[in-house]
Design an enzyme around this catalytic site. Sequence first.
Site, PDB file in Angstrom:
ATOM      1  N   LYS A 210       0.841  -1.196   0.000  1.00  0.00           N
ATOM      2  CA  LYS A 210       0.000   0.000   0.000  1.00  0.00           C
ATOM      3  C   LYS A 210       0.882   1.255   0.000  1.00  0.00           C
ATOM      4  O   LYS A 210       0.704   2.153  -0.800  1.00  0.00           O
ATOM      5  CB  LYS A 210      -0.915  -0.027   1.230  1.00  0.00           C
ATOM      6  CG  LYS A 210      -1.772   1.199   1.380  1.00  0.00           C
ATOM      7  CD  LYS A 210      -2.756   1.055   2.524  1.00  0.00           C
ATOM      8  CE  LYS A 210      -3.425   2.405   2.797  1.00  0.00           C
ATOM      9  NZ  LYS A 210      -4.417   2.360   3.863  1.00  0.00           N
ATOM     10  N   GLU A 216      10.569  -4.511   4.473  1.00  0.00           N
ATOM     11  CA  GLU A 216      10.665  -5.927   4.107  1.00  0.00           C
ATOM     12  C   GLU A 216      10.351  -6.116   2.619  1.00  0.00           C
ATOM     13  O   GLU A 216      11.050  -6.834   1.895  1.00  0.00           O
ATOM     14  CB  GLU A 216       9.678  -6.771   4.926  1.00  0.00           C
ATOM     15  CG  GLU A 216       9.978  -6.886   6.400  1.00  0.00           C
ATOM     16  CD  GLU A 216       9.363  -5.773   7.232  1.00  0.00           C
ATOM     17  OE1 GLU A 216       9.024  -4.707   6.641  1.00  0.00           O
ATOM     18  OE2 GLU A 216       9.238  -5.933   8.449  1.00  0.00           O
ATOM     19  N   GLY A 271      -4.804  -1.788   4.926  1.00  0.00           N
ATOM     20  CA  GLY A 271      -4.016  -2.925   4.432  1.00  0.00           C
ATOM     21  C   GLY A 271      -4.681  -4.264   4.719  1.00  0.00           C
ATOM     22  O   GLY A 271      -4.770  -5.141   3.859  1.00  0.00           O
ATOM     23  N   ARG A 272      -5.194  -4.423   5.940  1.00  0.00           N
ATOM     24  CA  ARG A 272      -5.789  -5.718   6.323  1.00  0.00           C
ATOM     25  C   ARG A 272      -7.190  -5.905   5.756  1.00  0.00           C
ATOM     26  O   ARG A 272      -7.824  -6.925   5.989  1.00  0.00           O
ATOM     27  CB  ARG A 272      -5.776  -5.868   7.852  1.00  0.00           C
ATOM     28  CG  ARG A 272      -6.403  -4.710   8.600  1.00  0.00           C
ATOM     29  CD  ARG A 272      -6.035  -4.759  10.080  1.00  0.00           C
ATOM     30  NE  ARG A 272      -6.489  -3.588  10.823  1.00  0.00           N
ATOM     31  CZ  ARG A 272      -5.813  -2.463  10.962  1.00  0.00           C
ATOM     32  NH1 ARG A 272      -4.636  -2.302  10.355  1.00  0.00           N
ATOM     33  NH2 ARG A 272      -6.281  -1.458  11.683  1.00  0.00           N
ATOM     34  N   GLU A 357      -4.760  -6.542  14.663  1.00  0.00           N
ATOM     35  CA  GLU A 357      -4.227  -5.228  14.284  1.00  0.00           C
ATOM     36  C   GLU A 357      -5.343  -4.181  14.376  1.00  0.00           C
ATOM     37  O   GLU A 357      -5.087  -3.012  14.607  1.00  0.00           O
ATOM     38  CB  GLU A 357      -3.622  -5.271  12.868  1.00  0.00           C
ATOM     39  CG  GLU A 357      -2.641  -4.136  12.612  1.00  0.00           C
ATOM     40  CD  GLU A 357      -1.849  -4.297  11.321  1.00  0.00           C
ATOM     41  OE1 GLU A 357      -0.649  -4.623  11.398  1.00  0.00           O
ATOM     42  OE2 GLU A 357      -2.420  -4.089  10.237  1.00  0.00           O
ATOM     43  N   HIS A 388      -5.374 -33.093  17.956  1.00  0.00           N
ATOM     44  CA  HIS A 388      -4.295 -33.955  18.446  1.00  0.00           C
ATOM     45  C   HIS A 388      -3.143 -33.136  19.007  1.00  0.00           C
ATOM     46  O   HIS A 388      -2.026 -33.635  19.130  1.00  0.00           O
ATOM     47  CB  HIS A 388      -3.818 -34.875  17.323  1.00  0.00           C
ATOM     48  CG  HIS A 388      -4.907 -35.822  16.895  1.00  0.00           C
ATOM     49  ND1 HIS A 388      -5.114 -37.030  17.510  1.00  0.00           N
ATOM     50  CD2 HIS A 388      -5.887 -35.680  15.975  1.00  0.00           C
ATOM     51  CE1 HIS A 388      -6.165 -37.622  16.953  1.00  0.00           C
ATOM     52  NE2 HIS A 388      -6.655 -36.820  16.024  1.00  0.00           N
ATOM     53  N   LYS A 512       9.469  -0.851  13.997  1.00  0.00           N
ATOM     54  CA  LYS A 512      10.080  -0.558  12.696  1.00  0.00           C
ATOM     55  C   LYS A 512      11.203   0.465  12.862  1.00  0.00           C
ATOM     56  O   LYS A 512      12.291   0.316  12.309  1.00  0.00           O
ATOM     57  CB  LYS A 512       9.036   0.043  11.743  1.00  0.00           C
ATOM     58  CG  LYS A 512       7.931  -0.871  11.311  1.00  0.00           C
ATOM     59  CD  LYS A 512       7.078  -0.143  10.286  1.00  0.00           C
ATOM     60  CE  LYS A 512       5.768  -0.844  10.044  1.00  0.00           C
ATOM     61  NZ  LYS A 512       4.873  -0.112   9.162  1.00  0.00           N
TER      62      LYS A 512
END
Length: 547
Positions: A210, A216, A271-272, A357, A388, A512
């Site tokens: 965005k 990253e 973004g999410r 978030e 399990h 960050k």
Amino acid sequence: MPDVPEPPRRPQWAALENHRADTLPRTDLRELFAADPSRAERYVVRVGDLRIDYSKHLVTDETLRLLRELAGATDVFGLRDAMFRGERINTTEDRAVLHTALRAPRDAVIEVDGENVVPGVHAVLDRMADFADRVRSGEWTGHTGKRIRNVVNIGIGGSDLGPAMAYEALRAYTDRSLTFRFVSNVDGADLHEATRDLDPAETLFIVASKTFTTVETVTNATSARTWLLNALGDEKAVAKHFVALSTNAEEVAGFGIDTANMFEFWDWVGGRYSYDSAIGLSLMIAIGPDRFREMLDGFRIVDEHFVNAPAEANAPLILGLLGVWYNNFLGAQSHAVLPYSHYLSKFTAYLQQLDMESNGKSVDREGRPVGWQTGPVVWGTPGTNGQHAYYQLIHQGTKLIPADLIGFARPVDELSDELKAQHDLLMANLLAQGQALAFGKTAEEVRAEGVPEEQVPHRTFRGNHPTTTILARELTPSVLGQLVALYEHKVFVQGAIWNIDSFDQWGVELGKVLAKRVEPALAEGARVPGLDPSTAALVAAYREFRK
Ligand code: F6P
């Protein structure tokens, strides 16, 4: 002084606390069902293709009524309408919140600052469809003229989790002649493993960000470009092998991607909340534009339901309120999402960002510290595997963990008959877990099986563990859209009740900034002023180990 009362100061909150004190000691799912077997049908809400059963919750009609009164007092529907109208309800970033416009029909009118945003949404969708078709048909070739066979999405957070989750969920609908990979981690191993067996001449990189400033993503995209150019040896190759998905044309151009190869979205898409925007390009290439549009239709079914359904039958409202009941009145710290579908293996990870978030906040919309619980820890993996591993704790541990069980009546078509036959077993597990969690096994029942007395406490299941069961016929693109929109709006409801801004994410910024400061210390041994003693010692240990 802000005039919005803090949620616990509202009389509706106090009424719920009193109700909890009066009724909880007597709230037992066995007894609730014995007293009113009709709750199995009455506490079901249908939305589109989803059948949402909330009968196995520690609530009565009275609890639900009081919860709806809290929603009324906190004006959840008023805030909902403001969101859908395009008002700037993300106040700390002064932005509209309009992911719902991404799936609005072509003729809808939704204005931001007096401009109808819907034509722009459809223009980008049309460009994406054209590009996706060209890649899928082989018309869009790489620099050497070879057909694109591999698509690598580079992004992180919302620019990764959505498309990666949806690609996995809809694998049965994907073009199996193409390979899709999703690279997010700045650990070079991620890009290495994603590209090591690919032919650069056949590989398209989709750089999804965005902001286009996320370190990253920019770092991985730079390394991907080097990998490509090392093989193809010509700067011009970038134009055929890199496209960008972003709101930031300037940064895209600065990176060296022609903005003609950029698919845009807008600052009013969080973004999410973005994988149904241009951020879904990799998914659209995988499943084709028609299937992508079916998915958008699915989102829209739930959007319309959220806007139009009355409170008593409004699925996102009900799920949001149930979460508030456990989170704020019964002390639950977490919420498990347990899909009984291999294809939904990334669904909970996706929801973690969506929920945590959004609602992981400790000041309210007015900036006051909250004196009440906000978002839960969301966790889970596909159900049968979890059975399990960690279900023991849900069944017999000391924590209250409300859970969502999600399953489908039909396996995907392409499974062999033998594998399809496993489906009933899969779903029997889902139903059995919901049953065991709710109704447990009493000491008397254990004794009746002849279990020695000293073992009885160990083999007794208290039960009374709440679950929602979400069933659909099959996992189609539309159903996936419906599921995601359901959770988006559930998260919205809870943020509205807690009076927090669910659409900012300032909490990720500090890490960050600090990472940028620490990196030179690791790489070059640079002195970082003001480094705390613990981190300084870790820097020294790292450099020592690295020798
Ligand atoms: O750091 C958090 C975050 O901003 C998320 O909200 C977002 O989804 C992710 O980083 C990626 O951001 P971008 O799409 O701008 O690269």
